[in-house]
Structure formats: C-alpha cells, structure tokens
Design an enzyme around this catalytic site. Structure first.
Site, PDB file in Angstrom:
ATOM      1  N   GLY A 281     107.134  30.587  89.679  1.00 27.49           N
ATOM      2  CA  GLY A 281     106.485  30.789  88.306  1.00 27.49           C
ATOM      3  C   GLY A 281     104.740  31.748  87.918  1.00 27.49           C
ATOM      4  CG  ASP A 282     102.280  30.085  90.269  1.00 33.69           C
ATOM      5  OD1 ASP A 282     102.312  29.346  89.393  1.00 33.69           O
ATOM      6  OD2 ASP A 282     102.521  29.383  91.714  1.00 33.69           O
TER       7      ASP A 282
ATOM      8  CB  SER B 168     109.714  28.035  83.572  1.00 33.19           C
ATOM      9  OG  SER B 168     108.471  29.442  83.451  1.00 33.19           O
TER      10      SER B 168
ATOM     11  N   GLY C  32     113.638  28.029  83.811  1.00 34.23           N
ATOM     12  CA  GLY C  32     114.576  27.645  86.135  1.00 34.23           C
ATOM     13  C   GLY C  32     115.117  28.906  85.634  1.00 34.23           C
ATOM     14  CB  ALA C  33     119.094  28.897  86.303  1.00 35.67           C
TER      15      ALA C  33
END
Length: 320
Positions: free
Chosen positions: A251-252, A220, A222-223
C-alpha cells in the site's frame, strides 16, 4: 521532492516460512531486514523509482541508527529527530500462499518536547517539497490531532499533503483538509461507522470524508483494486498479479506511485496500481524499481461497477 513523515518508524524483520504451525520450531526459508513504517516505505519506493525523497523520523537507540544507515544505502535522505526511547522492531512471517502474520511493537513514548521538535523539523525541512506524506500510526505521547497540526504546517509551507492513517487520528486531521487520504476498506468503514459491502458503499463513504475535508480519497480495496474519488471524478482500477509473495508495504508503494505521478486523476491511479501490484510480487517489504512495473496489466474506468461485492470488508483498521 517528496518528504515523508513517519512518527512511529520500525525495523522490520521478515521471515519466509513453509507454514505457520503454532507451538512448533519454524525454520525460515528466507529472511530480510528492512527499515519500516508507512512513510519510510513511501520514501523507499520513491527512491527506487529514481526520485528525490527525504524521510523525517524520530529515531532512538541502536535500532534507530540502523534504520538511518539502511535508508541511506537505499538513496533516501534522512532527517532524524533524536528521541530518548528505543525505536521499535516488528516481525512478519510470510507463508508461500501470501498469508502474512505480523507482530507490531507499540514503539517508544514521545515526550511533548520531542513531539514539538518533530513538527518543527518538518516545517523547516519542507521547503521545495511537492508533497508531504504523513503516514502510519501515532506513537504514545502524540495527541490524535497531531496530524492535523502537521497538515496545517505543511500547507503553510506551500506543500500538498497525503495522509495515510486511521482511527481518531484520521478523523481529527480532516479539519485541516489534507489533499489526499489513503484508507483501506476496514479503515474507511471505521471512519464512517458502518460496514462497506460493495464498491458503491466505498464510493459513498469516500464522498462523506471529502465533505468533511479530504480533498481526494484513494481507497485500497485489496484484491479488488483501488478507487479514487476526487474533484476530477471517480476512477476505479485493477491490476492483474501472477502471484502474491508478500503484501508488506504494498500500500505504501502504491501511495508513492500515486504521488510521483502527480497525485491527480487516472494517470496517478494507474501508477499507484502498477506500483502496488509490483510490490506484492517481491519478498518482504522490498520496493519495486521501474523494471518491476507492468503498466499493461492495469485497467481503469470512470464507470465503476457499483454493485461489485468486496472481498475485504473487515471492521478493524490495520496500522503500522
């Protein structure tokens, strides 16, 4: 069926505030209570997508009973392992610009008997599970190699495993060869012991963890999107978002999207991105339904821009 394991679940209370002013009395403009913990959120997202899921949880006290009740109302089957301690409660304060301040309680300490019973409950309940998602921080009382034991038992039962944790628990579990791990950039940086400034740095770090035992790495960013490094190749993707309301559980939701799409290659990454993007536009830790998804907003390439600078290069992992 996707089975999730959350060793340290929580009851999450989210308050929306106009601004976070230290020392002041704040009045919430909105609030909600959700069953929380990474694996719990994965199960909630799987159920919201219309698939079968079972959440295996150590639960204690009135908080634990409320979590089970709330999950049942959301279509999640719960297999509870009774513990003597009280299940924790967490608090999140969400500001209009998407800034989130979280207070996560430590949670109860599990005894050796409770730890062993939790492992055995996963083993006996894993029949028919396509995936077992092992998620979140370990509570007090569980050894760092507890996830390694869990992954080994899951493989013995014939299930594939997805692992979303950090720190010593992540590194200790690699020897058991989880099928996919899902670190964010700070967690990945901590695992390889150096900062990651570009997308190319993330690719190299993911390849290192694959050499240590991870079957695939779903990172992941993020942006900046998400990266998948696996035996099928390296895939990089982004999803446009009109506004960010809360990133709690996003994220989950992304991991749930990845798993229900098969957990391999570009189609699974596209599903992960669509679910994560939908989740950040919802209040609190609400999980997206199919009507919230925008597959047309997702872009994926096998030619990632390796020199892309990352906006999230912090050194500390975020656990829940």
């Amino acid at each position: 069926m996707i089975l999730t394991v959350t060793p340290n679940p929580s009851l999450d209370r989210t308050y929306e505030v106009r601004s976070l002013d230290r020392g002041e009395v704040l009045r919430a403009t909105g609030d909600r209570v959700d069953p929380g913990g990474k694996g719990v959120n994965v199960s909630r997202a799987v159920a919201a997508a219309g698939f079968r899921t079972t959440a295996v949880l150590p639960l204690g006290g009135a908080t634990g009973a409320l979590i089970a009740e709330l999950l049942g109302a959301r279509g999640v089957d719960v297999t509870a392992v009774a513990i003597a301690g009280q299940t924790r409660s967490n608090i999140a304060l969400a500001e209009p610009d998407g800034t989130l301040t979280k207070i996560n309680a430590a949670g109860p300490e599990l005894t050796s008997e409770e730890s062993a019973l939790l492992l055995e409950t996963v083993r006996t309940g894993s029949g028919g599970a396509a995936w077992i998602a092992c998620c979140g921080s370990l509570p007090r009382g569980l050894r760092p190699d507890w996830y390694a034991d869990l992954v080994t038992r899951a493989h013995e039962a014939g299930a594939r495993t997805a692992l979303d944790t950090s720190g010593p628990a992540l590194l200790a579990a690699l020897v058991a060869r989880p099928d996919v791990i899902k670190p964010n950039v700070p967690e990945l940086a901590a695992a390889v012991g150096r900062p990651l400034a570009t997308l190319g740095d993330v690719v190299k770090a993911a390849e290192e963890l694959r050499s240590l035992g991870a079957g695939a790495v779903l990172a992941s960013l993020g942006a900046d999107g998400q990266l998948l490094v696996s035996e099928e190749g390296t895939f990089y993707g982004t999803a446009s978002v009109s506004s960010v309301r809360s990133d709690v559980g996003a994220g989950d939701a992304s991991l749930a999207g990845f798993l229900i799409a098969g957990g391999k290659g570009a189609p699974a990454l596209a599903s992960a991105l669509a679910h994560g993007a939908a989740a950040v536009q919802l209040p609190g830790s609400e999980m997206p339904s199919p009507s919230d998804l925008r597959p047309d907003a997702v872009r994926i390439t096998q030619d990632p821009p390796l020199d892309l600078p990352l906006s999230d290069t912090g050194a500390g992992p975020r656990a829940s």
